[in-house]
Design a protein around this motif. Structure first.
Motif, PDB file in Angstrom:
ATOM      1  N   PRO A  65      28.053  33.484  52.664  1.00  0.00           N
ATOM      2  CA  PRO A  65      28.393  34.659  53.720  1.00  0.00           C
ATOM      3  C   PRO A  65      27.774  34.024  54.964  1.00  0.00           C
ATOM      4  O   PRO A  65      26.849  34.703  55.569  1.00  0.00           O
ATOM      5  N   THR A  66      28.696  33.570  55.903  1.00  0.00           N
ATOM      6  CA  THR A  66      28.242  33.137  57.307  1.00  0.00           C
ATOM      7  C   THR A  66      29.518  33.071  58.085  1.00  0.00           C
ATOM      8  O   THR A  66      30.658  33.134  57.711  1.00  0.00           O
ATOM      9  N   TRP A  67      29.057  33.095  59.161  1.00  0.00           N
ATOM     10  CA  TRP A  67      30.229  33.291  60.436  1.00  0.00           C
ATOM     11  C   TRP A  67      30.797  32.029  60.743  1.00  0.00           C
ATOM     12  O   TRP A  67      31.901  31.869  60.635  1.00  0.00           O
ATOM     13  N   ASN A  68      29.977  31.054  61.068  1.00  0.00           N
ATOM     14  CA  ASN A  68      30.515  29.620  61.262  1.00  0.00           C
ATOM     15  C   ASN A  68      30.097  28.629  60.069  1.00  0.00           C
ATOM     16  O   ASN A  68      28.629  28.411  60.238  1.00  0.00           O
ATOM     17  N   PRO A  69      30.732  28.393  59.305  1.00  0.00           N
ATOM     18  CA  PRO A  69      30.365  27.385  58.026  1.00  0.00           C
ATOM     19  C   PRO A  69      29.675  26.313  58.827  1.00  0.00           C
ATOM     20  O   PRO A  69      30.019  25.559  59.742  1.00  0.00           O
ATOM     21  N   GLY A  70      28.497  25.751  58.119  1.00  0.00           N
ATOM     22  CA  GLY A  70      27.738  24.800  58.528  1.00  0.00           C
ATOM     23  C   GLY A  70      26.845  25.240  59.292  1.00  0.00           C
ATOM     24  O   GLY A  70      25.706  24.117  59.766  1.00  0.00           O
ATOM     25  N   GLU A  71      26.490  26.197  59.988  1.00  0.00           N
ATOM     26  CA  GLU A  71      25.548  26.725  60.827  1.00  0.00           C
ATOM     27  C   GLU A  71      24.501  27.566  60.337  1.00  0.00           C
ATOM     28  O   GLU A  71      24.841  28.004  59.168  1.00  0.00           O
ATOM     29  N   ASP A  72      23.375  27.834  60.947  1.00  0.00           N
ATOM     30  CA  ASP A  72      22.559  28.769  60.543  1.00  0.00           C
ATOM     31  C   ASP A  72      23.221  30.194  60.257  1.00  0.00           C
ATOM     32  O   ASP A  72      23.984  30.746  61.176  1.00  0.00           O
ATOM     33  N   PRO A  73      23.070  30.789  59.151  1.00  0.00           N
ATOM     34  CA  PRO A  73      23.805  31.949  58.783  1.00  0.00           C
ATOM     35  C   PRO A  73      23.339  33.363  59.438  1.00  0.00           C
ATOM     36  O   PRO A  73      22.058  33.242  59.732  1.00  0.00           O
ATOM     37  N   VAL A  74      24.354  34.126  59.599  1.00  0.00           N
ATOM     38  CA  VAL A  74      23.986  35.113  60.663  1.00  0.00           C
ATOM     39  C   VAL A  74      24.704  36.402  59.849  1.00  0.00           C
ATOM     40  O   VAL A  74      25.760  35.995  59.324  1.00  0.00           O
ATOM     41  N   GLU A  75      24.009  37.529  59.617  1.00  0.00           N
ATOM     42  CA  GLU A  75      24.643  38.856  58.917  1.00  0.00           C
ATOM     43  C   GLU A  75      25.041  39.546  59.916  1.00  0.00           C
ATOM     44  O   GLU A  75      24.619  40.498  60.517  1.00  0.00           O
ATOM     45  N   GLY A  76      26.517  39.477  60.347  1.00  0.00           N
ATOM     46  CA  GLY A  76      27.296  40.046  61.247  1.00  0.00           C
ATOM     47  C   GLY A  76      27.927  41.002  60.636  1.00  0.00           C
ATOM     48  O   GLY A  76      28.612  41.963  61.126  1.00  0.00           O
ATOM     49  N   TYR A  77      27.947  41.616  59.319  1.00  0.00           N
ATOM     50  CA  TYR A  77      28.552  42.321  58.568  1.00  0.00           C
ATOM     51  C   TYR A  77      27.422  43.497  58.157  1.00  0.00           C
ATOM     52  O   TYR A  77      26.347  43.038  57.904  1.00  0.00           O
ATOM     53  N   THR A  78      27.943  44.651  57.633  1.00  0.00           N
ATOM     54  CA  THR A  78      27.224  45.618  57.133  1.00  0.00           C
ATOM     55  C   THR A  78      27.455  46.207  55.967  1.00  0.00           C
ATOM     56  O   THR A  78      27.005  47.441  55.523  1.00  0.00           O
ATOM     57  N   ASN A  79      28.172  45.420  55.242  1.00  0.00           N
ATOM     58  CA  ASN A  79      28.928  46.042  54.260  1.00  0.00           C
ATOM     59  C   ASN A  79      29.020  44.892  52.974  1.00  0.00           C
ATOM     60  O   ASN A  79      29.939  44.703  52.465  1.00  0.00           O
ATOM     61  N   PHE A  80      27.439  44.511  52.278  1.00  0.00           N
ATOM     62  CA  PHE A  80      27.630  43.682  51.794  1.00  0.00           C
ATOM     63  C   PHE A  80      28.608  43.761  50.320  1.00  0.00           C
ATOM     64  O   PHE A  80      29.159  42.828  50.068  1.00  0.00           O
TER      65      PHE A  80
END
Length: 522
Positions: A65-80
């Motif tokens: 669950p990441t915004w840009n694959p291959g980059e440090d993941p960021v939690e930009g969603y709030t509905n896991f």
């Protein structure tokens, strides 16, 4: 003692908690009205939903669950859980907006069933059902693509289960249900634990001698703790990235949200509060209001900018409908109860349509299709090398989802650097995206937007498209000069296709919506 007996007035009116023929007719009529409303707003999928879809798609494709694959993941969603629910449908190739809408519609139908069967009087049921299904925000939030309807159902179920125990301590309640609802609510939305906490606390008190209840709570706590530990280890922060952005940008205590919500839900709120002064309904209504107050505390203090059509108030809306019905159940004079129900339904339904953003939201799907989705598809059509497929924008939903490009969200909802204090301008200069999309109220580039120095960020890129979404809402697309012609051609082709498929109007009016529904325009 926290116990509610059934008042004689209810028995005299022939009320029953079991569906009668009249109650079944109420349920079917309400379900039909809900279905018409969902159909009328079916085209509405909000831009934010595509943020969740992007994370879902990346997870389904094996990137996590990441915004840009291959980059440090960021939690930009709030509905896991909502994000996770859509993963299998990616593998099956079914459009995610359709899955969201059908799932939310099923949850809304379940809410209708609860509101039809839980009140003890037909008048109470009619009031709760009428207010819920004739409320414009209900239709929009069911179709929006977000977790709003499932979350509202979880909160309502928690209140209902505990209310049944308050009515009758001998009611059979599964020991694991409240802890499970508590866990599900917290994994659907971070503030979910606040909403379910009051029912859970009352349930624990009533079942304090039941070891199975405490065991179930311990299991739910362990699962929740494991989830939180994973989040912290994976994303590196205890809260979603959006929290750090919104608290810093949107925090306000000027009472706007409170005034809007009071005006919108006034009869329901008054009926609920009136129930506090009757012995038979006070515990039930107090429980419902405690859950709503817990839900409403955060938006009341932060005045969220993304609260279209009172989305955050709607999370507790079914609970308020039920609380008002409980009060009407205890009204001995039938004519007075019917009058109260009529006022509540009429006020709520009219107020829903009178909200300033109502006309914008019913036309939202058309506007998003011909602008954001068209731009995203146009970018996906370009034959650029993978390392040049980079885009920056403030509307971080449909454009990055449909393009599939590496995306910089300069609001910071999906950018950990900006979320934790970095200058958006510096981030854009460092990322140097091939395409930069600026949003503004006019076709001209604004000086600043979301703390970003846009002229500096745009630099010497070439303007390749200006796309109008609404009368004062434009997307300006800038591209590196060596690929400007290719980007321009691809976007123009997609915009032409979208223009042909939509209604060609820009006015934000209900007449535009109704005209489209009647098939009088393309």
């Amino acid at each position: 003692m926290l116990r509610v007996s059934r008042p004689p007035a209810e028995r005299d009116r022939g009320a029953t908690s079991r569906p009668s023929r009249a109650r079944s007719a109420l349920f079917l009529a309400a379900l039909a009205a809900l279905g018409v409303g969902i159909w009328a707003c079916w085209s509405v999928t909000v831009d934010d939903a595509y943020i969740t879809y992007r994370y879902t798609t990346n997870l389904a494709d094996g990137f996590g669950p990441t915004w840009n694959p291959g980059e440090d993941p960021v939690e930009g969603y709030t509905n896991f859980l909502w994000m996770l629910w859509h993963v299998p449908w990616v593998w099956l190739g079914i459009p995610l907006p359709m899955i969201s809408k059908l799932t939310a519609a099923a949850c809304a139908a379940a809410i209708v069933w609860v509101l039809a069967t839980e009140p003890r009087s037909r008048t109470g049921a009619a009031a709760a059902l009428g207010a819920f299904v004739l409320f414009l925000p209900t239709w929009i939030h069911v179709d929006s693509g977000l977790e709003t309807a499932p979350f509202a159902l979880v909160v309502l179920r928690a209140v209902v289960v505990t209310a049944r125990l308050l009515r009758d301590r001998d009611t059979v309640v599964r020991p694991a249900e409240l802890p499970a609802l508590f866990l599900i609510a917290g994994m659907l939305r971070p503030d979910g634990i606040l909403a379910v906490a009051p029912p859970l606390a009352v349930w624990l008190w009533l079942r304090r001698r039941d070891r199975r209840a405490w065991t179930a709570l311990a299991v739910a706590g362990a699962l929740g703790g494991a989830y939180m530990a994973w989040r912290w280890s994976y994303f590196g922060h205890s809260l979603p990235n959006t929290f750090y952005v919104k608290v810093g940008v949107e925090a306000a205590t000027d009472g706007r949200w409170i005034r809007t919500t009071l005006a919108l839900l006034l009869p329901l709120l008054l009926l609920a509060v009136a129930g506090l002064f009757r012995r038979t309904t006070a515990p039930l209504v107090a429980l419902a209001l405690a859950s709503c107050l817990a839900l409403y505390a955060i938006p009341a203090l932060t005045a969220p900018a993304m609260d279209y059509l009172s989305r955050f108030a709607w999370h507790g809306f079914p609970v308020l409908c039920l609380a008002a019905a409980w009060t009407l159940d205890a009204v001995g004079r039938r004519r007075l109860a019917v009058a109260g129900a009529a006022v509540a339904v009429a006020w709520t339904s009219v107020a829903g349509f009178l909200q300033p953003d109502g006309p914008t939201m019913v036309n939202y799907g058309q506007d998003l299709h011909r602008v954001h989705i068209a731009i995203g598809l146009g970018l996906a059509d370009t034959d650029l090398p993978a390392d040049r497929q980079t885009v920056a924008m403030s509307d971080a939903g449909a454009i990055p989802y449909f393009s599939g490009w590496r995306a910089t969200d300069y609001i910071g909802l999906n950018d950990e650097r900006i979320g934790h204090g970095a200058s958006p301008t510096d981030v854009l200069l460092a990322d140097d995206p091939t395409v930069l999309i600026a949003t503004g109220p006019t076709p001209e580039l604004q000086t600043t937007s979301w703390n970003t120095d846009l002229p500096t960020a745009v630099g010497d890129r070439e303007l390749v498209a200006v796309v109008r979404a609404r009368p004062a809402y434009y997307q300006q697309v800038y591209a590196d000069r060596d690929v400007a012609d290719q980007v321009r051609t691809a976007i123009e082709r997609r915009i032409a296709e979208a223009d042909a498929a939509t209604d060609g109007r820009f006015d934000q009016t209900y007449s535009r919506w109704v005209t489209r529904l009647l098939g009088l325009t393309g």
